[in-house]
Write a protein that holds these residues in place. Structure first.
Motif, PDB file in Angstrom:
ATOM      1  N   SER A 148       0.839  -1.215   0.000  1.00 23.30           N
ATOM      2  CA  SER A 148       0.000   0.000   0.000  1.00 23.30           C
ATOM      3  C   SER A 148       0.862   1.247   0.000  1.00 23.30           C
ATOM      4  O   SER A 148       0.563   2.228  -0.698  1.00 23.30           O
ATOM      5  CB  SER A 148      -0.883   0.052   1.247  1.00 23.30           C
ATOM      6  OG  SER A 148      -1.876  -0.903   1.148  1.00 23.30           O
ATOM      7  N   SER A 149       1.932   1.231   0.789  1.00 28.55           N
ATOM      8  CA  SER A 149       2.761   2.437   0.870  1.00 28.55           C
ATOM      9  C   SER A 149       3.470   2.699  -0.463  1.00 28.55           C
ATOM     10  O   SER A 149       3.608   3.842  -0.883  1.00 28.55           O
ATOM     11  CB  SER A 149       3.767   2.331   2.022  1.00 28.55           C
ATOM     12  OG  SER A 149       4.735   1.338   1.754  1.00 28.55           O
TER      13      SER A 149
ATOM     14  N   SER B 145       1.107   4.220  -2.995  1.00 33.26           N
ATOM     15  CA  SER B 145       0.917   5.644  -2.764  1.00 33.26           C
ATOM     16  C   SER B 145       2.170   6.453  -3.108  1.00 33.26           C
ATOM     17  O   SER B 145       2.085   7.493  -3.758  1.00 33.26           O
ATOM     18  CB  SER B 145       0.517   5.833  -1.296  1.00 33.26           C
ATOM     19  OG  SER B 145       0.661   7.149  -0.920  1.00 33.26           O
TER      20      SER B 145
END
Ligand SMILES: NC(=O)c1ccc[n+]([C@@H]2O[C@H](COP(=O)([O-])OP(=O)(O)OC[C@H]3O[C@@H](n4cnc5c(N)ncnc54)[C@H](O)[C@@H]3O)[C@@H](O)[C@H]2O)c1
Length: 315
Positions: A158-159, A162
């Motif tokens: 997820s990081s 992003s």
């Protein structure tokens, strides 16, 4: 497309390679061959297939492969699949399940590779026995090092989505079975019954109940959902439409297909097979069904077909 399948020599990864090659892709497999090379031996002379034997937790190995090949997408299937072994030695899950993810994401960032498809698991949910699990179920707490390493991998992913504008689809598989299987209850029972056809040791009390998906149904879902994926991050629970199969019923199916009778089941007792095992779970799969994908086998049918496959393969 040029596709890297990390862990492509394993049980699910090798079936995925077959399907991706059939679709006309070029497939590169990187794998340290924990399970051996037999699952990809038939691909070695395919001009659209390339193989690297390597440790994927090692950053320079991942950098080498991404530097040498123009990769459009990475299917990350590499992980420890022996959950019980990982339960005795947490560094196995840390290295093979989490550190492979870190090295692959870092390699993708450095080499500007934007698309990843990740093999996650129902184990990320932990023990939520009476909850119908959806992709947005919160408060999830893994109860095994394996589940912890997968959930940590999902968080890292997820990081990177992003920070690096990556596009990722995360698949949370249930128990997967079928040809080339090397672990789990179905495999264990066949092996034990080949040694002793009169009695069968069953871990736990036999009422543990989980959904089993046939590997070719799963690969179908992965290929379909990665052909027309959207930018950003998406998560899918993948499973069968039927309820699961109990461990005792798996034993009954194995006994039946092997043509045995009067087998005495000996239960080790307790509500689970081992510490870190989740005795049952229930998935909501409406999101994946809404895409038009549908598994061809129920859980019981997948078990029966897998035993037939194993017998046919000479097990
Ligand atoms: N089989 C299941 O029931 C199931 C269920 C849920 C999720 N999954 C996930 O699906 C994926 C594939 O599972 P599988 O059953 O095919 O497992 P598998 O063990 O058959 O395949 C995994 C492959 O990854 C490779 N690998 C592992 N660590 C590596 C490392 N550090 N460096 C290089 N190669 C490495 C192994 O050599 C093996 O070939 C895994 O990520 C697993 O966690 C599997």
């Amino acid at each position: 497309m040029n596709i890297l399948v990390a862990g492509g020599a394993g049980f699910i990864g090798s079936h995925l390679c077959d399907a991706l090659l059939k679709k006309g892709n070029k497939v590169i497999v990187a794998d340290k061959l924990i399970m051996g090379k037999q699952n990809i031996e038939h691909l070695m002379n395919n001009p659209n297939f390339k193989f690297y034997e390597m440790e994927l937790a090692n950053q320079s190995n991942v950098d080498k492969i991404l530097g040498e090949n123009e990769i459009d997408a990475v299917y990350h299937m590499a992980a420890n699949s022996d959950i019980q072994k990982g339960g005795k030695e947490p560094s196995i899950d840390f290295n093979d399940t989490l550190l492979t993810t870190r090295a692959i994401l870092e390699g993708m960032r450095k080499h500007n590779v934007k698309n990843m498809f990740f093999a996650s698991t129902s184990a990320v949910y932990g023990e939520m026995l009476d909850v119908k699990l959806t992709e947005t179920t919160g408060g999830i707490k893994p109860v095994s090092y394996y589940g912890g390493a997968k959930l940590a991998s999902e968080a890292l992913i997820s990081s990177y989505v992003s920070m690096c504008d990556m596009s990722v689809v995360i698949f949370r598989f249930p128990n997967v079975i079928g040809p080339r299987l090397t672990h789990g209850a179905v495999f264990d029972f066949i092996r034990k019954l080949r040694k002793n056809p009169h009695s069968l040791e069953i871990l736990g009390n036999g009422t543990q109940c989980k959904p089993y998906i046939y590997v070719l149904d799963l690969v179908d879902a992965i290929v379909k959902l990665t052909e027309d994926f959207k930018p950003g991050e998406d998560v899918y629970n993948i499973s069968v439409e039927s309820e699961g199969t109990t461990v005792t019923h798996i034993a009954e199916i194995v006994v039946d297909v092997l043509g045995l009778s009067d087998v005495k089941f000996e239960y080790t007792g307790g509500d689970r097979g081992w510490k870190g095992d989740v005795p049952r779970f229930s998935y909501d799969i409406s999101k994946v069904l809404a895409t038009g994908w549908k598994p061809k086998h129920t859980s019981d049918e997948a078990v029966r077909q897998t035993v037939k496959d194993a017998v046919e393969a000479g097990m």
